[in-house]
Design an enzyme around this catalytic site. Sequence first.
Site, mmCIF file in Angstrom:
data_model
loop_
_atom_site.group_PDB
_atom_site.id
_atom_site.type_symbol
_atom_site.label_atom_id
_atom_site.label_comp_id
_atom_site.label_asym_id
_atom_site.label_seq_id
_atom_site.Cartn_x
_atom_site.Cartn_y
_atom_site.Cartn_z
ATOM 1 N N SER A 281 18.018 -2.704 -3.686
ATOM 2 C CA SER A 281 17.118 -3.743 -4.173
ATOM 3 C C SER A 281 16.716 -4.627 -3.008
ATOM 4 C CB SER A 281 17.851 -4.561 -5.238
ATOM 5 O OG SER A 281 17.305 -5.854 -5.308
ATOM 6 N N LYS A 287 23.033 -3.807 -5.455
ATOM 7 C CA LYS A 287 22.390 -2.770 -6.267
ATOM 8 C C LYS A 287 22.359 -1.384 -5.626
ATOM 9 C CE LYS A 287 20.249 -4.210 -9.890
ATOM 10 N NZ LYS A 287 19.378 -3.555 -10.525
ATOM 11 N N GLU A 294 14.724 7.658 -12.689
ATOM 12 C CA GLU A 294 13.755 6.820 -13.412
ATOM 13 C C GLU A 294 12.330 7.329 -13.202
ATOM 14 O OE1 GLU A 294 14.474 2.607 -12.542
ATOM 15 O OE2 GLU A 294 16.569 3.149 -12.308
#
Length: 462
Positions: A281, A287, A294
């Site tokens: 991130s 993260k 995704e």
Amino acid sequence: MSANTNKVWRGRFSGESAQEVDVFNSSISFDYVLFEEDIAGSIAHAKMLGQQKIISSEDTQKIVEGLETILKDLKSGQLLFDEQAEDIHMFIEAELTNRIGDAGKRLHTGRSRNDQVALDLRLYVKKQIAEIKAKLIQFEQVIIQQAEQHLNTVMPGYTHLQIAQPITFAHQILAYAQMIARDIKRLDEASEHTDSMPLGNGALAGTTYPLDRQFVAEQLGFKEVTANSLDGVSDRDFVLDTAYALSMVMMHLSRLSEEIILWCTQEFHFVELDDAFATGSSIMPQKKNPDVAELVRGKTGRAYGNLQTLLTMMKGIPLAYNKDMQEDKEALFDSIRTVDIALSAMIPMVKTMQVNRERMRTAASKGFINATDCADYLTKKGVPFREAYEVIGSLVQACIEKNQTLEDVSLEIYQTLHPVFEADIYEAIDLDECVIKRSIEGGPAPEAVKKQISRLKNQIDL
Ligand code: ARG
């Protein structure tokens, strides 16, 4: 206004076409990918014209050599696609005539762009399906490798995303191998529907030249020739079959992606992606995001959209060719590209994915996953299943209140619930036992899963 002087159909027109129309009409920006197929189709056509003495053998030779050098130059980048050209077919024909003169003008004898584009697209689809199939087989192999590592890795099986019954990671992941195996069959079928050679259909009504269609089909590796000239130029079923098969591939990849995304959460932490297949991130230092999964899930919409585009594009087209059909290409090419890049990213991601055995086992020991086995224990001792179900249902309720598992319950308590309970109840509800006993064909027991694996291996000839 652009000039019509370089258009082959200029004779019929006294005015020039509007530049906006040229831009709108042109397909070379996307159909250039068909250049190899277009050249292969033209070479076969020219050889046949020569053999049938429709054109001279000198012209045939010039055409074939000319096309071969164009192919070489396009591949090496020495020849660039002309953005002004109407489409790839016109571009190659014009380039050929530029290079070899009059002989080039004889290539299109007995042919129309309508049967030409149908041919090119069929050749292209057959090749692309073969490439995607090879990747799907690779994916199956990767899934099988993971499964072989985890024949005994117990995990919870879910329905409604609620813990249901114990299975193994091998069994879970192999469900996806089964989906992929069906995808391969669907693509085979699409390829079979593509395997018909349309040259000789002309614009729509065949031709008066004595073309040898079988010869062309053999040259290009088709199993048959199309049977009706109207259908032959305007059939795009093979495009739709392919788009559907590719949508199914994406749907399956998307389901697996969704699971991987869940398994990567702190809450599940069933798997750990290799750093090469995760991203960070820009703001949150902790993260590690499953972006690949995704994106695969997100890109699935493209394949569905393309299928819808094609269905809608075809539904109102009267026989035979209509320009609407030029719209088949971008949708089809996008689906092919989407599946191709999705597989390219997913295969190594699944291959390098680390499975967290302890987390899976811990999750499987919660949620009364062995409640069915507990009820089955009673049933096997003669208690009717519905009665057994009720007894265990209230036992689960009592355990929830006392914060206990079924393993924590003492034999005395079991016996007060039903006199047939004996000490072997603990073995019957043991997690590993619950899996091992599900040895029915298609079940999660390691023995059954091994059979599943060899069946898959036989299918893909490993
Ligand atoms: N670019 C066209 C297509 O993709 C080729 C066929 C054109 N035929 C015609 N009659 N205008 O469909």
